[in-house]
Every structure is written in structure tokens, then in C-alpha cells.
Design a protein around this motif. Structure first.
Motif, mmCIF file in Angstrom:
data_model
loop_
_atom_site.group_PDB
_atom_site.id
_atom_site.type_symbol
_atom_site.label_atom_id
_atom_site.label_comp_id
_atom_site.label_asym_id
_atom_site.label_seq_id
_atom_site.Cartn_x
_atom_site.Cartn_y
_atom_site.Cartn_z
ATOM 1 N N LEU A 137 0.730 -1.057 -0.027
ATOM 2 C CA LEU A 137 0.050 -0.010 -0.014
ATOM 3 C C LEU A 137 0.706 1.301 0.099
ATOM 4 O O LEU A 137 0.599 2.315 -0.740
ATOM 5 N N TYR A 138 2.026 1.121 0.829
ATOM 6 C CA TYR A 138 2.950 2.301 0.912
ATOM 7 C C TYR A 138 4.243 1.807 0.752
ATOM 8 O O TYR A 138 5.053 1.683 1.562
ATOM 9 N N PRO A 139 4.817 1.151 -0.451
ATOM 10 C CA PRO A 139 6.187 0.828 -0.617
ATOM 11 C C PRO A 139 7.138 2.005 -0.436
ATOM 12 O O PRO A 139 6.997 2.928 -0.791
ATOM 13 N N ASP A 140 7.981 1.389 0.181
ATOM 14 C CA ASP A 140 9.227 2.340 0.693
ATOM 15 C C ASP A 140 10.530 2.256 -0.340
ATOM 16 O O ASP A 140 11.309 2.903 -0.394
ATOM 17 N N GLY A 200 8.187 -1.722 -9.895
ATOM 18 C CA GLY A 200 7.813 -3.064 -9.068
ATOM 19 C C GLY A 200 6.331 -3.526 -8.710
ATOM 20 O O GLY A 200 5.767 -2.778 -9.528
ATOM 21 N N TYR A 201 6.233 -4.070 -7.855
ATOM 22 C CA TYR A 201 4.724 -4.409 -7.433
ATOM 23 C C TYR A 201 4.224 -3.138 -6.340
ATOM 24 O O TYR A 201 4.997 -2.698 -5.372
ATOM 25 N N LYS A 202 2.876 -2.926 -6.622
ATOM 26 C CA LYS A 202 2.333 -2.084 -5.449
ATOM 27 C C LYS A 202 0.876 -2.252 -5.963
ATOM 28 O O LYS A 202 0.316 -2.785 -6.797
ATOM 29 N N PHE A 227 9.973 -4.228 9.063
ATOM 30 C CA PHE A 227 11.030 -3.404 8.728
ATOM 31 C C PHE A 227 10.678 -1.907 8.007
ATOM 32 O O PHE A 227 11.717 -1.293 7.782
ATOM 33 N N PHE A 228 9.405 -1.833 7.528
ATOM 34 C CA PHE A 228 9.055 -0.736 6.470
ATOM 35 C C PHE A 228 8.517 0.286 7.637
ATOM 36 O O PHE A 228 8.218 1.460 7.082
#
Length: 679
Positions: free
Chosen positions: A102-105, A149-151, A180-181
Motif C-alpha cells: 500500500l505504501y512501498p518504501d 515493481g509491485y504495488k 522493517f518498513f
């Protein structure tokens, strides 16, 4: 303990952590060894497993290596430490991935996921496939491009609620420090602020990890460039709440939209609360919706609410809040969804069916969480009129989660324990300094009081009921046949304890129970199912078209002959049809007739008229007419759900109609019942 080297143990760990086949190449790359070494290690492991009579590791050409779940349990028993304790299960990984995507870092590829979870490529694809299925109900899509990438893609306004839903589930299994995110220092900073706000509001928001989940969300969204679809004017009424005033004070580093959103999610976590906004055009419509839904529920479930006006008003206030959120494009996840569906499955399914069938009269979308809130309101007003022959214990409920949830908790306690009288439901801040005339307190948060306290879940679990029952057993005035309280139990213990320690043992045991620890175990009483109530003699077979009044009389004959009902019960059913029309006609020619429980229902019973030529209810033709008798408001809900599920399948109905004798009909329903139960 099994004697193997570290590389062999590592292979077992990797295979036990994966639910799919693991390729030879991936094992080779992960262990940094040659293919020959992998073959050698697998053979050595299989030799060792054979010694312990455990099946060898499976090897499928082109797929790789795999260990069955039963094998995993057997292998794990050979080790003193867990082989998978550092790894998330597949279900947990999916929840983790939803929050992350949802909120990829960073840019997330398959290899990124493999590295983070220590799983194979096949397991990643399997997880992503399950993730796609899971997110469909939230109208989200999983997208991929080599560059980004994936999101997840969908309505951004819903991302907050979806993230909160899954992060709360995740926090029950792992510490936020292991995610970890997340920015751990920011999570802890925002959590301290929210705890301070909760303290100033009387601890209304403590418990269930909700504040911690919000803190996790804030640590991410505070650094994103989110766009908001509502104007400040739309939210002007939030300025009247204590929540927003405290947020403005504690979160001055947040912009005004972020603070408004935070206030909305705090308010939204309290089911039954509402923001006082004025919308005269919709008020009448919402009130009528609450009335219609309540009346239809009564007709379908054959439950009568003695506090019907109170229920309608509570639904009306809840609908106002739901419409308000919808107008400003905010979706609130219900934190009680899993608990309600687990502890009230029959009630939920009936409400769910009712809501879906009447979806067109709702002025806002019906999500699963919304239906659960409606279930909570209905469940909170169903009463059990059981009598009692002993002194009722006076109990105070402390439930800061919200109005409707506290009502449900109160009703569940009173229905489960006939010897409990709930004196009041209050917030933590309202607990008086001196608690008088109270036997004990049941609370959903940790509190300190002068009387014994039991902490329970907002939706009572079986363990919660066991703790309550154990504390009741301490009260010597509750049961007249045991005036010495727990002395008889203590006398047994004293036989094995030094006499000089008797008083200390007694003190410790009483303290143990007063702290809410269970001595008794509650066995849940299962609800009656269709084939447990309907016997061969309860079925009537006919092939003559008849009117609805004659049909009801014919279908009721087995119940009347066996004493399950009195003649006035049949009159009650006929009067209800005259007043409301054919309200109990379900689908596919199936109907369930019933009268009022206090008008001739002697005991729980069910009969069935199978009429291939049909029973005419005005313009509707019914071929399977069930008649239900139930003097209790709760015991028939599972039975009702079975009949509703049967009516939804046209093929099942047709198969019943094809049978030529009552014995064959009964046997067919037994077989069909087992098929339905598996679904």
C-alpha cells in the motif's frame, strides 16, 4: 535430539518455512553450495528421517523439494527449538505484504520479497496469487512494472482503513519493531502522543492495539504526498469534538488535513458514536431505513425486540455516521469483524443476507465492516428471558470501545449468566472513587478498583466466559447449596499441604481467581441444525394446489399433533400473514412460517410441507413450506440459517421435489445438509 550438521538443519528450516515446492537452484543459491552438495545433503537428511520412521523429503521433477504439513510436525518434534519461529506463516506474509505494498518504501520485485521473507520464488508467486484474491473485496488491484515493481492500486482514500485493518491483525503476531518498513522511533513518538490523548479522554482508546496501529500508519503517511478529496468546510463539525482539540495540541507538526483525518479515525473506532452534523434531507430517510431494517429482521428471524425504539434509534445514529464518512470519501474498517463472525456466525449471516437483499435502500455502500456493525446493534438488543432462582450478582461494565459494543457486551453477559445483573456500563473516567453494592467489574481495559476485576475482549470469547464463571463461583451467596464458598475445594488441597501454609494457600487461590483467572471452563452449546430437528414424521407430502391459509394448517399438523405448538400458534401465523403479507417467503419456492413465541410455541420444533403443485401466497408460489416453533429468541438462529442457505440453491430445492416419499425426502435433506455444512 536429532544429530545433523548446520547445512542439513538449514535445508529443513527452508523447507519447513515454505508452503510450496522449493527449487534445487534456489537451495543452491541460498546455501551457496553446488548442486552435487544439495543432492548429498538431501540424501543424508532422508537417511536420518528414515531412522525416525519419517517419510523422506518429496522431490518432484521440474518443481523441486517439498515437505508435507504432517512431516513438518514430525520433524519439528526432533528439535528443541522451533524451525520456523523467525518466519511468518503464509497468511501472515500476505497481511504483511498488503501493508507494505500500500505504501512501498522502495521498488519491490520478486527477489525483494524472497530476500525479506527467506522464501522461494514459487512461494512468492503463491503468496501474490492469494493476495490478489484477498484484496478484491476492497476493490484493490496488484500491479507490476519493471521500473516501479509491485504495488497496490485503488481508491487512495481507502488505503488508510485497509492498512489499519491488516496492521492490527499483524500486531497480534509480531512486534512493530520487526516490521522493517516502519520507522520505529516515529511509531513510538506518535504512540506516546496518542496515549496521552487517550488518558485525557478517560482511556477511551486503549486496548486492541488500535492506537499502536494508528501510530504505524502515521509514521508512513506523514511522509507521503496524499491528496484529500474533501474541503475543510465539510469537516467543520469535527471542531466540536474533544478529540480534534487534543490532536491540534499534540500534533502541531501535522498539517490540518492530517489532524482532521486522525480525529475521524479516533471517532470511527467507537462504534455507535456520531459526529453531530446536520443534514435534514437525509435524517428522515436514515430513520426510515433503521425502521424498515428492524421490522424486516423481526419478520425473518421471528425475534421480537422489547426495546425496539431504542434499537431503531441506535441504528439511525450509526447510519448518520456511516453516511457522513461516505460523503467525505473515507472508509472505516471495523476492528470487531473477525470476532463477530467467529462468535456470532448465525446472527451475522442472517443480517448479511438481509442487508444484501435490501442493498438498494442504503444511501451508502455496504461493506463487510458495515454489516458487522449492524450485526452488533441487533445482537445487543436480543434478550434472553431466562428466569433465575438465586441472588443475582451485581456487575459493572467498563467498556470504552463505544456505545453499540458496550450494549452487545452487556446483553451477552446477561444472556450467558442468568445470575448476573449488569448495573451500568461506563467509561474508565466515570468509575467512582468508591464502588458500592458491586460484586465485581468486567472491563475491556486494565483498571484498578476496590472490587475484583476481569478484563475481557469487547466481543466475549469462550475464555472470557470461563473467567467470569470462575469468579461467580467464588461468591458464596450465589448458590444456596454451597454456603462455604470454596472451602470444600480448599479442604482437598489442604490434604497435600503443610498445615502452617494453609492460610497462605487459601489467600493465593482466592487472589488467583479474583484476578480473573479461570477455574471453570465454559462449554459452548451448539445450536440445533436442520437435520437434528426435522424428523421423517415432521414431513407432509402433497400434490394438490392450495391457498396459503390451508397450506399453513397442513404444514403445522405434525407440530400440533406432537404437542410442539398449541392451536393458537397456527392462528398467530395466519394473523401475521394478514398483517404483513407473505413476508416469510424466501427464494426458489421456499418459505418459513412462524408465529410469535409467546402465542402457543411450547418447544423447539420444525415441520415441512412438500407440495409439488404449490401453495399460493398472493402472487407467490411456494412448494417447500417449513413451519418453525421456538419459544426461545436465540436457539433457532442456526436452524434459520440452514433453511435460508437451502433456499438459495435452486438445484437443491428441485432434488427435494423429485422425491416420492417422506422417508426419501428426509434422507435427501440429510445428504444435502452435509453438503451445505461443508461450504
Amino acid at each position: 535430539m536429532i544429530n545433523i550438521d548446520e547445512k542439513q538443519k538449514r535445508i529443513l528450516q527452508l523447507l519447513c518455512q515454505n508452503d510450496e515446492y522449493v527449487s534445487l537452484e534456489w537451495l543452491q543459491e541460498t546455501l551457496s553450495v553446488s548442486k552435487r552438495t544439495v543432492y548429498y545433503l538431501i540424501n543424508k537428511i532422508n537417511d536420518t528421517l528414515a531412522v525416525y520412521q519419517i517419510a523422506p523429503i518429496q522431490n518432484k521433477r521440474g518443481a523441486g523439494y517439498y515437505i508435507e504439513n504432517e512431516q513438518k510436525k514430525q520433524i519439528q518434534s526432533l528439535f528443541t527449538e522451533s524451525l520456523v519461529e523467525s518466519s511468518l506463516k503464509a497468511e501472515d506474509r500476505i497481511q504483511f505484504l498488503i501493508c507494505w505494498l500500500l505504501y512501498p518504501d522502495k521498488v519491490i520485485h520478486v527477489e525483494t520479497i524472497m530476500e525479506c521473507f527467506g522464501i522461494s520464488r514459487n512461494s512468492v508467486f503463491s503468496d501474490l496469487k492469494k493476495l490478489k484474491t484477498e484484496i478484491q473485496k476492497y476493490h484493490l488491484d496488484l500491479v507490476y512494472s519493471p521500473k516501479e515493481g509491485y504495488k497496490l492500486q485503488g481508491i487512495p482514500a481507502n488505503f488508510h482503513a485497509i492498512f489499519l485493518h491488516y496492521i492490527m491483525i499483524l500486531l497480534q503476531k509480531v512486534s512493530y519493531r520487526e516490521i522493517f518498513f516502519l520507522n520505529v522511533s516515529e511509531v513510538e513518538l506518535y504512540y506516546r502522543r496518542l496515549l496521552s490523548i487517550s488518558d485525557q479522554l478517560g482511556n477511551e482508546y486503549k486496548g486492541d492495539n488500535y492506537l499502536l496501529a494508528i501510530s504505524c500508519l502515521l509514521s508512513i503517511t506523514h511522509h507521503t504526498n496524499e491528496k484529500f478529496d474533501f474541503s475543510l468546510l465539510e469537516l467543520k463539525d469535527l471542531g466540536k469534538t474533544k478529540e480534534l482539540n487534543l490532536i491540534d495540541e499534540m500534533f502541531q507538526d501535522f498539517n490540518v488535513h492530517e489532524r482532521l483525518y486522525l480525529a475521524i479515525y479516533l471517532l470511527g473506532s467507537k462504534a455507535g458514536n456520531t459526529v453531530a452534523y446536520k443534514d435534514d434531507e437525509k435524517d428522515i430517510e436514515l430513520f426510515e431505513l433503521a425502521q424498515v431494517l428492524t421490522e424486516k429482521f423481526e419478520k425473518v428471524s421471528r425475534i421480537r425486540f422489547s426495546d425496539k425504539n431504542e434499537l431503531i434509534n441506535s441504528l439511525y445514529l450509526h447510519f448518520k455516521l456511516s453516511l457522513y464518512y461516505y460523503k467525505i470519501s473515507i472508509q472505516i474498517m471495523n476492528p470487531f469483524t473477525a470476532d463477530v463472525k467467529k462468535n456470532y456466525p448465525d446472527l451475522y449471516e442472517i443480517v448479511n443476507t438481509l442487508c444484501i437483499e435490501n442493498e438498494d435502500i442504503f444511501p451508502f455502500p455496504l461493506s463487510e465492516g458495515e454489516i458487522v456493525y449492524i450485526t452488533i446493534h441487533f445482537g445487543g438488543h436480543i434478550r434472553n428471558e431466562s428466569s433465575y432462582l438465586y441472588r443475582k450478582m451485581r456487575v459493572l461494565i467498563v467498556c470504552p470501545s463505544g456505545i453499540s459494543t458496550s450494549v452487545l457486551l452487556r446483553k451477552e453477559i446477561e444472556n450467558s449468566f442468568a445470575n448476573i445483573q449488569v448495573v451500568d456500563s461506563i467509561a474508565v473516567a466515570d468509575i467512582p472513587d468508591t464502588v458500592k453494592d458491586i460484586d465485581f467489574i468486567i472491563s475491556t481495559v486494565d483498571i484498578q478498583a476496590q472490587v475484583p476485576c476481569i478484563k475481557v475482549h469487547t466481543i466475549l470469547s469462550r475464555e472470557d466466559k470461563s473467567r467470569i464463571a470462575s469468579l461467580i463461583s467464588l461468591n458464596e451467596n450465589t448458590y444456596s447449596n454451597n454456603p462455604n464458598g470454596i472451602e470444600e475445594l480448599l479442604n482437598i488441597v489442604y490434604r497435600y499441604v503443610d498445615p502452617k501454609d494453609h492460610e497462605n494457600v487459601k489467600t493465593d487461590i482466592i487472589q488467583f481467581l479474583q484476578n480473573g483467572n479461570p477455574l471453570l471452563q465454559i462449554n459452548e452449546i451448539s445450536q440445533y441444525r436442520l437435520c437434528e430437528v426435522l424428523n421423517v414424521d415432521d414431513i407432509v407430502l402433497a400434490n394438490k394446489q392450495m391457498g396459503w391459509e390451508e397450506g399453513i394448517k397442513v404444514a403445522s399438523r405434525p407440530l400440533l399433533n406432537n404437542g410442539y405448538i398449541k392451536p393458537n400458534y397456527i392462528a398467530s401465523m395466519i394473523n401475521l400473514v394478514c398483517d404483513y403479507g407473505p413476508y416469510f417467503v424466501l427464494r426458489n419456492g421456499v418459505a418459513l412460517a412462524h408465529g410469535k413465541s409467546n402465542e402457543g410455541a411450547n418447544m423447539l420444533g420444525l415441520s415441512l410441507l412438500v407440495n409439488k403443485s404449490g401453495v399460493l401466497f398472493e402472487y407467490l408460489e411456494v412448494k417447500l413450506l417449513f413451519v418453525l416453533s421456538s419459544p426461545d429468541q436465540n436457539k433457532h438462529l442456526r436452524l434459520l440459517r440452514d433453511i435460508m442457505e437451502l433456499s438459495e440453491d435452486e438445484k437443491i430445492v428441485q432434488e427435494i421435489l423429485e422425491q416420492t416419499t417422506t422417508a426419501l425426502i428426509h434422507e435427501k435433506i440429510k445428504l444435502l445438509y452435509h453438503d451445505i455444512a461443508k461450504k
